[in-house]
Structures are given as C-alpha cells and as structure tokens.
Design an enzyme around this catalytic site. Structure first.
Site, PDB file in Angstrom:
ATOM      1  N   HIS A  24       0.578  -1.338   0.097  1.00 58.97           N
ATOM      2  CA  HIS A  24       0.234  -0.102   0.119  1.00 58.97           C
ATOM      3  C   HIS A  24       0.781   0.971   0.433  1.00 58.97           C
ATOM      4  O   HIS A  24       0.619   2.223  -0.480  1.00 58.97           O
ATOM      5  CB  HIS A  24      -0.653  -0.189   1.309  1.00 58.97           C
ATOM      6  CG  HIS A  24      -1.875   0.721   1.375  1.00 58.97           C
ATOM      7  ND1 HIS A  24      -2.966   0.991   0.971  1.00 58.97           N
ATOM      8  CD2 HIS A  24      -1.535   2.639   1.473  1.00 58.97           C
ATOM      9  CE1 HIS A  24      -3.753   2.124   1.366  1.00 58.97           C
ATOM     10  NE2 HIS A  24      -3.192   2.892   1.101  1.00 58.97           N
ATOM     11  N   GLU A  25       2.074   1.904   0.887  1.00 55.17           N
ATOM     12  CA  GLU A  25       2.866   2.794   0.896  1.00 55.17           C
ATOM     13  C   GLU A  25       3.458   2.705  -0.128  1.00 55.17           C
ATOM     14  O   GLU A  25       4.417   3.414  -0.638  1.00 55.17           O
ATOM     15  CB  GLU A  25       3.595   2.960   2.557  1.00 55.17           C
ATOM     16  CG  GLU A  25       2.665   2.635   3.142  1.00 55.17           C
ATOM     17  CD  GLU A  25       1.837   3.553   3.455  1.00 55.17           C
ATOM     18  OE1 GLU A  25       1.850   5.571   2.925  1.00 55.17           O
ATOM     19  OE2 GLU A  25       0.595   3.077   4.074  1.00 55.17           O
TER      20      GLU A  25
END
Length: 211
Positions: A24-25
């Site tokens: 996600h990051e």
C-alpha cells in the site's frame, strides 16, 4: 488478548504487517515518483521492505485491537506533482487502496484458476484472509475523512470550490473516526464502521472468489 495467539489471527496480522501495508505505502511512493515528486524515494520509501514502512505505534495498535492500525505515512509534496496538487495528490492517494484491491484480485484469480487449490496444504483459509484483508483495507482507506486516502481522492474528484468546503473533513476527520470506533466499543449495536465495512468486505470478497 487470548485470540491474539490463534493461528488465524496471527496469519491475518502477518499478512497486514508484512504484505498489505508495505505494498500500500510503496504504491503511494511509486505513483508520487512517477508524477514528479521524489520526496518518498529520497527517504527510502520506494521499497517493499516492511521495515521501511513500519510504524511501531500503528503496529502495536493493530496487534492490541486486532481491528485497525496503520503504517508510516508516505511523505508527499503535492505542489511538485503533475496535474496540480489537488488532482495529483488524489492520484497518489488512490494508488494505496487500488494496490490492495489489485492484490486481492490477483490472489482471487489464482485461486479461481485452480493453481492454489488441491495443494499439499489447504490454502483456502490463507486465500480468503489475503483477499478479505486487502479488500477491507481498501474500503477503509477510501472513507472520505482525513487522514485516510479517501479524503484526498474525493477532493481531487470534485471541483475546487467544493474541495474547499470539504476541508473540515480533513481537520476533524481523525476525531470523527476515533468517535466512530469508540461508539462501536461502547455500543456494538451502533458500530456503523464495522457494519458498513464488514458488509462491503463480504460482498466484494465473495464476488472476487466466486463464493
């Protein structure tokens, strides 16, 4: 806390901390880099190494609550982004939830193709966890309240005038979220977040897996 040592819970926590959060990051950092902002890249966040994205307090909250937590936010300089700070930031923000949905879809595709079935070890539970966790993270992060990704996405979709009117959702979003979480603990029958997100997660997960 006895449930913490349940194998299913441990597997779910491991998936979130070691796979879902880092991807996600990384997605945020990669899209920001592609749009002209190398802030995250210069800080070593253009990486899938979980340690690069680990927020110790967010991880502790995840382990303690087994319901929510967070990774270290990716730094973004919106004014450096192509398409302008509002639209550019919306694209960067959307990349995180999109990556979770893509992970869920990829695992579901492998499972439905039969490649993950009839293995020496029963992978059904792992597949359902991988898909449902990533769907849940995507839906949660798309809630249009700061500091969640959904606020920046919504601000980039609407016109500039409407975006300015939505600014209180950024200022007070965290407190609204905490209030909703506390409401769920105090009065489970009024747990709006769990009800809405849980239903959405079940529907999307079943759709992807064909259950």
């Amino acid at each position: 806390m006895s449930g913490l040592f349940d194998p299913v819970t441990l597997l779910a926590l491991a998936v979130i901390l070691l796979v879902s959060f880092p991807v996600h990051e990384f997605a945020h950092a990669w899209v920001a880099y592609r749009l002209g902002d190398d802030t995250a890249a210069r800080q070593g966040r253009l990486s899938l190494n979980p340690l690069r994205h680990l927020d110790p307090f967010g991880a502790l909250i995840l382990i303690a609550t087994q319901a929510f937590g967070w990774a270290k936010p990716v730094p973004v300089a919106p004014w450096r982004l192509r398409y302008g700070p509002r639209v550019g930031h919306a694209l960067v923000s959307a990349a995180g939830p999109a990556s979770n949905l893509l992970m869920a879809a990829a695992v579901a595709l492998l499972w439905r193709s039969g490649l993950l079935q009839h293995q020496p070890f029963n992978l059904d539970l792992a597949v359902i966890l991988l898909v449902s966790i990533n769907v849940g993270l995507a839906l949660f992060n798309l809630i249009p309240l700061g500091p969640l990704d959904g606020f920046a996405v919504l601000s980039g979709v609407v016109d500039a005038s409407t975006a300015r009117k939505l600014e209180p959702l950024q200022t007070y979003g965290f407190y609204i979220l905490m209030g909703l979480f506390m409401l769920g603990y105090v009065a489970p029958q009024l747990d709006i977040l769990r009800l809405v997100l849980g239903q959405g997660m079940r529907v999307v997960t079943r759709l992807l897996l064909g259950l």
